[in-house]
Design a protein around this motif. Structure first.
Motif, PDB file in Angstrom:
ATOM      1  N   LYS A  20       9.000  11.263  -3.691  1.00 24.10           N
ATOM      2  CA  LYS A  20       8.785  10.954  -4.329  1.00 24.10           C
ATOM      3  C   LYS A  20       9.453  10.571  -6.229  1.00 24.10           C
ATOM      4  O   LYS A  20       9.837  11.983  -6.569  1.00 24.10           O
ATOM      5  CB  LYS A  20       7.349  11.925  -4.605  1.00 24.10           C
ATOM      6  CG  LYS A  20       6.563  11.678  -5.345  1.00 24.10           C
ATOM      7  CD  LYS A  20       5.072  12.300  -4.834  1.00 24.10           C
ATOM      8  CE  LYS A  20       3.732  11.953  -6.011  1.00 24.10           C
ATOM      9  NZ  LYS A  20       2.687  13.623  -6.241  1.00 24.10           N
ATOM     10  N   ASP A  23       4.678   8.889  -8.897  1.00 25.53           N
ATOM     11  CA  ASP A  23       3.380   9.120  -8.276  1.00 25.53           C
ATOM     12  C   ASP A  23       3.781   8.013  -6.439  1.00 25.53           C
ATOM     13  O   ASP A  23       3.077   7.749  -6.301  1.00 25.53           O
ATOM     14  CB  ASP A  23       2.302   8.916  -8.946  1.00 25.53           C
ATOM     15  CG  ASP A  23       2.193   6.928  -8.962  1.00 25.53           C
ATOM     16  OD1 ASP A  23       3.455   6.586  -9.933  1.00 25.53           O
ATOM     17  OD2 ASP A  23       1.472   6.668 -10.078  1.00 25.53           O
ATOM     18  N   LYS A  24       4.857   7.566  -6.791  1.00 23.23           N
ATOM     19  CA  LYS A  24       4.783   6.399  -5.611  1.00 23.23           C
ATOM     20  C   LYS A  24       5.923   6.886  -4.623  1.00 23.23           C
ATOM     21  O   LYS A  24       6.975   7.788  -5.076  1.00 23.23           O
ATOM     22  CB  LYS A  24       5.176   5.242  -5.898  1.00 23.23           C
ATOM     23  CG  LYS A  24       3.549   5.068  -6.924  1.00 23.23           C
ATOM     24  CD  LYS A  24       3.649   3.759  -6.581  1.00 23.23           C
ATOM     25  CE  LYS A  24       2.356   2.788  -7.509  1.00 23.23           C
ATOM     26  NZ  LYS A  24       2.525   1.395  -7.460  1.00 23.23           N
ATOM     27  N   ILE A 115       1.886   9.858  -0.034  1.00 22.50           N
ATOM     28  CA  ILE A 115       2.292   8.565  -1.410  1.00 22.50           C
ATOM     29  C   ILE A 115       2.306   7.336  -1.161  1.00 22.50           C
ATOM     30  O   ILE A 115       2.638   6.581  -0.038  1.00 22.50           O
ATOM     31  CB  ILE A 115       3.090   9.671  -1.368  1.00 22.50           C
ATOM     32  CG1 ILE A 115       3.230  10.961  -1.323  1.00 22.50           C
ATOM     33  CG2 ILE A 115       3.452   9.009  -2.689  1.00 22.50           C
ATOM     34  CD1 ILE A 115       2.501  11.990  -2.757  1.00 22.50           C
TER      35      ILE A 115
END
Length: 202
Positions: A20, A23-24, A115
């Protein structure tokens, strides 16, 4: 066994590591020795969060957007990666007796929510190929099939059709890059730093 259960439930599975960043999620694939776990370890050292090692599961929401499902908080890395990235062996557990492979177990920061997928990185170490190349979406089904983590006997016509569709959805929503892994741990850490600042993977 876990992989077979996930596959039967419709998850898109890859032999890959995932981290991660922000936030991706970013997913790293490649032939043995291409540096999937080493690259993931460099991102962890830079403060990113581990999502999966070896087996990465992807699911899709009602809008067909792909998400990486967090797996297990353990990343297995060889001794040269431990030393090259400056990890302390005393703080790590050996994977098995007599094997120079260690386990990073970042449990404190491990997420429990899926995610959003930001990109696939197909890693290689071939010097006569481009260091960085954006991959055409039409190549993604063939390339990802090379990284199916289970026995090929599972892939009947219906499963192949499903995987083709899932790979196209990933290519539609995320970036796809072919990247030569930087030579040397210093160069790798600099590359990771650039990625975290939002640069293209040059």
């Amino acid at each position: 066994a876990l992989g077979m259960i996930l596959f039967q439930r419709g998850y898109y599975l890859l032999h890959a590591s995932a981290v991660k960043v922000g936030d991706k999620a970013r997913v790293f694939m490649g032939a043995p020795g291409a540096g999937k776990s080493t690259t993931a370890a460099a991102f962890l050292k830079a403060g990113c969060t581990l999502l999966s090692d070896d087996l990465t599961a992807i699911t899709f929401d009602e809008h067909n957007k792909p998400y990486v499902v967090p797996a297990y908080p353990q990343l297995k890395i060889w001794e040269n990666t431990v030393n090259g990235l400056g990890w302390n062996e005393l703080n790590l557990a050996r994977v098995s007796e007599g094997v120079n492979k260690f386990a990073l177990t970042p449990r404190d920061s491990f997420p429990d929510e899926k995610i959003p997928l930001a990109g696939f990185y197909f890693l290689h170490r071939v010097k006569n190929r481009a260091a960085v190349r954006a991959m055409s979406p039409v190549k993604i089904p063939t390339e990802t099939l090379k990284h199916f983590p289970l026995e090929s006997d599972w892939l009947d016509e219906d499963m192949l059709t499903s995987m083709f569709h899932q790979s196209i959805l990933c290519a539609h929503h995320a970036e796809m890059w072919e990247v030569r892994r930087p030579e040397g741990f210093g160069a790798l850490e600099k590359w990771v730093e650039n990625q975290m600042q939002g640069y293209e993977p040059a």
